[in-house]
Write an enzyme that holds these catalytic residues in place. Structure first.
Site, PDB file in Angstrom:
ATOM      1  N   HIS A  33       2.428  -0.350 -11.175  1.00  0.00           N
ATOM      2  CA  HIS A  33       1.645   0.727 -10.539  1.00  0.00           C
ATOM      3  C   HIS A  33       2.573   1.570  -9.670  1.00  0.00           C
ATOM      4  O   HIS A  33       2.792   1.269  -8.492  1.00  0.00           O
ATOM      5  CB  HIS A  33       0.506   0.133  -9.682  1.00  0.00           C
ATOM      6  CG  HIS A  33      -0.428   1.185  -9.146  1.00  0.00           C
ATOM      7  ND1 HIS A  33      -1.793   1.092  -9.243  1.00  0.00           N
ATOM      8  CD2 HIS A  33      -0.191   2.368  -8.528  1.00  0.00           C
ATOM      9  CE1 HIS A  33      -2.354   2.165  -8.694  1.00  0.00           C
ATOM     10  NE2 HIS A  33      -1.392   2.953  -8.249  1.00  0.00           N
ATOM     11  N   HIS A  35       4.316   5.902  -9.116  1.00  0.00           N
ATOM     12  CA  HIS A  35       4.085   7.334  -9.347  1.00  0.00           C
ATOM     13  C   HIS A  35       5.414   8.063  -9.440  1.00  0.00           C
ATOM     14  O   HIS A  35       6.037   8.368  -8.433  1.00  0.00           O
ATOM     15  CB  HIS A  35       3.226   7.917  -8.222  1.00  0.00           C
ATOM     16  CG  HIS A  35       1.865   7.293  -8.175  1.00  0.00           C
ATOM     17  ND1 HIS A  35       0.857   7.689  -9.018  1.00  0.00           N
ATOM     18  CD2 HIS A  35       1.383   6.269  -7.443  1.00  0.00           C
ATOM     19  CE1 HIS A  35      -0.218   6.939  -8.785  1.00  0.00           C
ATOM     20  NE2 HIS A  35       0.074   6.069  -7.839  1.00  0.00           N
ATOM     21  N   LYS A 150      -5.805   4.975 -16.276  1.00  0.00           N
ATOM     22  CA  LYS A 150      -5.923   4.766 -14.832  1.00  0.00           C
ATOM     23  C   LYS A 150      -7.201   5.435 -14.359  1.00  0.00           C
ATOM     24  O   LYS A 150      -7.441   6.604 -14.661  1.00  0.00           O
ATOM     25  CB  LYS A 150      -4.706   5.397 -14.136  1.00  0.00           C
ATOM     26  CG  LYS A 150      -4.912   5.924 -12.730  1.00  0.00           C
ATOM     27  CD  LYS A 150      -4.963   4.810 -11.698  1.00  0.00           C
ATOM     28  CE  LYS A 150      -5.048   5.384 -10.296  1.00  0.00           C
ATOM     29  NZ  LYS A 150      -3.829   6.014  -9.835  1.00  0.00           N
ATOM     30  N   HIS A 183      -7.779   2.102  -9.273  1.00  0.00           N
ATOM     31  CA  HIS A 183      -7.533   2.239  -7.831  1.00  0.00           C
ATOM     32  C   HIS A 183      -8.776   1.698  -7.138  1.00  0.00           C
ATOM     33  O   HIS A 183      -9.865   2.249  -7.303  1.00  0.00           O
ATOM     34  CB  HIS A 183      -7.292   3.717  -7.482  1.00  0.00           C
ATOM     35  CG  HIS A 183      -7.265   4.002  -6.012  1.00  0.00           C
ATOM     36  ND1 HIS A 183      -6.106   4.320  -5.337  1.00  0.00           N
ATOM     37  CD2 HIS A 183      -8.258   4.022  -5.082  1.00  0.00           C
ATOM     38  CE1 HIS A 183      -6.378   4.526  -4.047  1.00  0.00           C
ATOM     39  NE2 HIS A 183      -7.682   4.360  -3.871  1.00  0.00           N
ATOM     40  N   HIS A 212      -4.219  -2.401  -5.927  1.00  0.00           N
ATOM     41  CA  HIS A 212      -4.288  -2.418  -4.458  1.00  0.00           C
ATOM     42  C   HIS A 212      -5.131  -3.602  -3.964  1.00  0.00           C
ATOM     43  O   HIS A 212      -5.721  -3.558  -2.887  1.00  0.00           O
ATOM     44  CB  HIS A 212      -4.859  -1.103  -3.887  1.00  0.00           C
ATOM     45  CG  HIS A 212      -4.344   0.127  -4.568  1.00  0.00           C
ATOM     46  ND1 HIS A 212      -3.040   0.239  -5.009  1.00  0.00           N
ATOM     47  CD2 HIS A 212      -4.939   1.307  -4.899  1.00  0.00           C
ATOM     48  CE1 HIS A 212      -2.876   1.426  -5.573  1.00  0.00           C
ATOM     49  NE2 HIS A 212      -4.006   2.086  -5.526  1.00  0.00           N
ATOM     50  N   ASP A 215      -4.856  -5.349  -0.400  1.00  0.00           N
ATOM     51  CA  ASP A 215      -5.478  -4.785   0.806  1.00  0.00           C
ATOM     52  C   ASP A 215      -6.653  -5.649   1.269  1.00  0.00           C
ATOM     53  O   ASP A 215      -7.150  -5.487   2.382  1.00  0.00           O
ATOM     54  CB  ASP A 215      -6.003  -3.358   0.538  1.00  0.00           C
ATOM     55  CG  ASP A 215      -4.862  -2.349   0.414  1.00  0.00           C
ATOM     56  OD1 ASP A 215      -3.769  -2.613   0.928  1.00  0.00           O
ATOM     57  OD2 ASP A 215      -5.089  -1.277  -0.205  1.00  0.00           O
ATOM     58  N   HIS A 236       0.468  -3.139  -2.658  1.00  0.00           N
ATOM     59  CA  HIS A 236       0.568  -2.536  -1.322  1.00  0.00           C
ATOM     60  C   HIS A 236       1.178  -3.517  -0.319  1.00  0.00           C
ATOM     61  O   HIS A 236       1.012  -3.336   0.892  1.00  0.00           O
ATOM     62  CB  HIS A 236      -0.824  -2.125  -0.810  1.00  0.00           C
ATOM     63  CG  HIS A 236      -1.301  -0.802  -1.343  1.00  0.00           C
ATOM     64  ND1 HIS A 236      -2.559  -0.308  -1.114  1.00  0.00           N
ATOM     65  CD2 HIS A 236      -0.658   0.148  -2.090  1.00  0.00           C
ATOM     66  CE1 HIS A 236      -2.697   0.879  -1.709  1.00  0.00           C
ATOM     67  NE2 HIS A 236      -1.561   1.171  -2.306  1.00  0.00           N
ATOM     68  N   ASP A 273       3.391   0.829  -5.623  1.00  0.00           N
ATOM     69  CA  ASP A 273       2.647   2.098  -5.521  1.00  0.00           C
ATOM     70  C   ASP A 273       3.494   3.186  -4.853  1.00  0.00           C
ATOM     71  O   ASP A 273       3.062   3.874  -3.941  1.00  0.00           O
ATOM     72  CB  ASP A 273       1.346   1.861  -4.734  1.00  0.00           C
ATOM     73  CG  ASP A 273       0.366   3.026  -4.847  1.00  0.00           C
ATOM     74  OD1 ASP A 273       0.533   3.861  -5.752  1.00  0.00           O
ATOM     75  OD2 ASP A 273      -0.568   3.099  -4.021  1.00  0.00           O
TER      76      ASP A 273
HETATM   77 ZN   LIG Z   1      -1.248   4.619  -7.028  1.00  0.00          ZN
END
Ligand SMILES: [Zn+2]
Length: 337
Positions: A33, A35, A150, A183, A212, A215, A236, A273
């Site tokens: 994951h 970008h 996604k 997400h 994520h 979290d 994360h 991420d």
């Molecule tokens: Zn992302």
């Protein structure tokens, strides 16, 4: 190769990368994951930081070569069309750096208002057809095909527009075999709500990852989803190093260990991420999104997280499962898609 009716044939067990099908075992260590594809966005926001696209691309290739030398074989880019995906940039930096990249179709809606896109007019069927087209035929006339879907859902449960996207993603996944990454606002146990929608679409949980997830920090939440067959993207973990984000880095890592100890290494992915465009900027130009990424950039998982996991007792075997075997299985596409 494209065939009549839009059906492609891939070699068995292949993942669909931006440079074409790749035998899944050769993906190697995979970050699931990240970008990368919106990196050219920094040209618009910080024009003085770069001479132009060629300079930015050269810097990106240099950095990705460093990442490859650091042990990363494949990066999954989860930048969708509505948040600045530049597919030609992704293809070029993959080719020049030697890192496999898997591009995403799908939608994020973050920010919610995307210029030139009238989202309320989208139907589940129309959006699913768009996702399928990006997987089977390619993205924006480039011939580069998406290998993952996604879907962004910002809050605890999907808004009407997000539900349209999720259902469309589920149908495109069933039509093509492409996996889905979501997400997820894990701190609110949002994955449980998304699972209800996914199951109403009769999706196989083995094709879905709630990203994520770290979290959350709630083992009851993690174990419930893992037992149902879903995967958990732990991407994360670095945020827990800062004072503003809970749970702490240590707590997030501890949850990964407890899940592995409970026999669920097969349901975990590790990533960070990272906004690659921010990594490429000079430090004084970075803003909020850029500074929440770790200083190690795309090498946080290999340089910091994995050594810490080993230190607290996660086995090499389980780390290999999370970073090499799980991605091989998850990103493998059916021979006929
Ligand atoms: Zn992302």
């Amino acid at each position: 190769m494209a065939q009549a009716g839009g059906v492609n044939r891939l070699p068995g067990r292949a993942a669909q990368t931006v440079l074409g099908p790749v035998d899944a075992p050769s993906l190697g260590f995979t970050l699931t994951h990240e970008h990368i594809a919106d990196a050219p966005d920094v040209l618009g926001r910080w024009p003085k930081a770069w001479g132009g696209r060629a300079e930015l691309t050269a810097k990106a290739v240099e950095e990705l070569q460093r990442v490859r030398a650091g042990g990363v074989g494949t990066i999954v880019d989860l930048t969708t069309y509505d948040v600045g995906r530049d597919i030609r940039f992704l293809e070029e930096v993959s080719r020049r750096s030697g890192i496999h990249m898997i591009a995403a179709t799908g939608q994020r809606f973050f920010p919610p208002n995307v210029p030139h896109v009238s989202m309320p007019s989208r139907t589940v069927e129309g959006l699913a057809a768009f996702f399928v087209k990006e997987i089977r035929q390619g993205i924006e006339g480039s011939g580069v095909r998406a290998g993952v879907i996604k879907i962004g859902i910002v809050g605890q449960s999907a808004t009407a527009l997000e539900e349209t996207g999720l259902r469309a993603g589920a149908r495109a996944s069933k039509a093509t075999g492409a996996p889905i990454r979501i997400h997820t606002k894990s701190a609110s146990r949002a994955g449980e709500n998304h699972a209800v929608l996914l199951e109403s679409e009769k999706i196989d949980p083995a094709r879905v990852s709630f990203d994520h997830s770290d979290d959350s920090g709630d083992m009851d939440y993690f174990l419930g989803l893992a037992r149902r067959g879903y995967s958990l993207g732990m991407d994360h973990v670095h945020r827990g190093l800062g004072p503003d984000f809970k749970p702490s880095f240590e707590k997030r890592a501890e949850c990964i260990k407890l899940l592995a100890d409970a026999g669920f290494a097969g349901n975990i992915f590790l990533s960070q991420d990272c906004e690659f465009g921010g990594v490429l900027l000079p430090a004084e130009n970075r803003e909020w999104r850029e500074t929440i990424d770790p200083p190690e950039g795309l090498l946080f998982v290999t340089r910091k997280l994995i050594p810490h996991l080993k230190q607290i007792g996660v086995s090499d075997r389980d780390i290999h499962t999370m970073t090499v075997e799980n991605p091989q299985r998850f990103f493998r596409m059916p021979a006929r898609l």
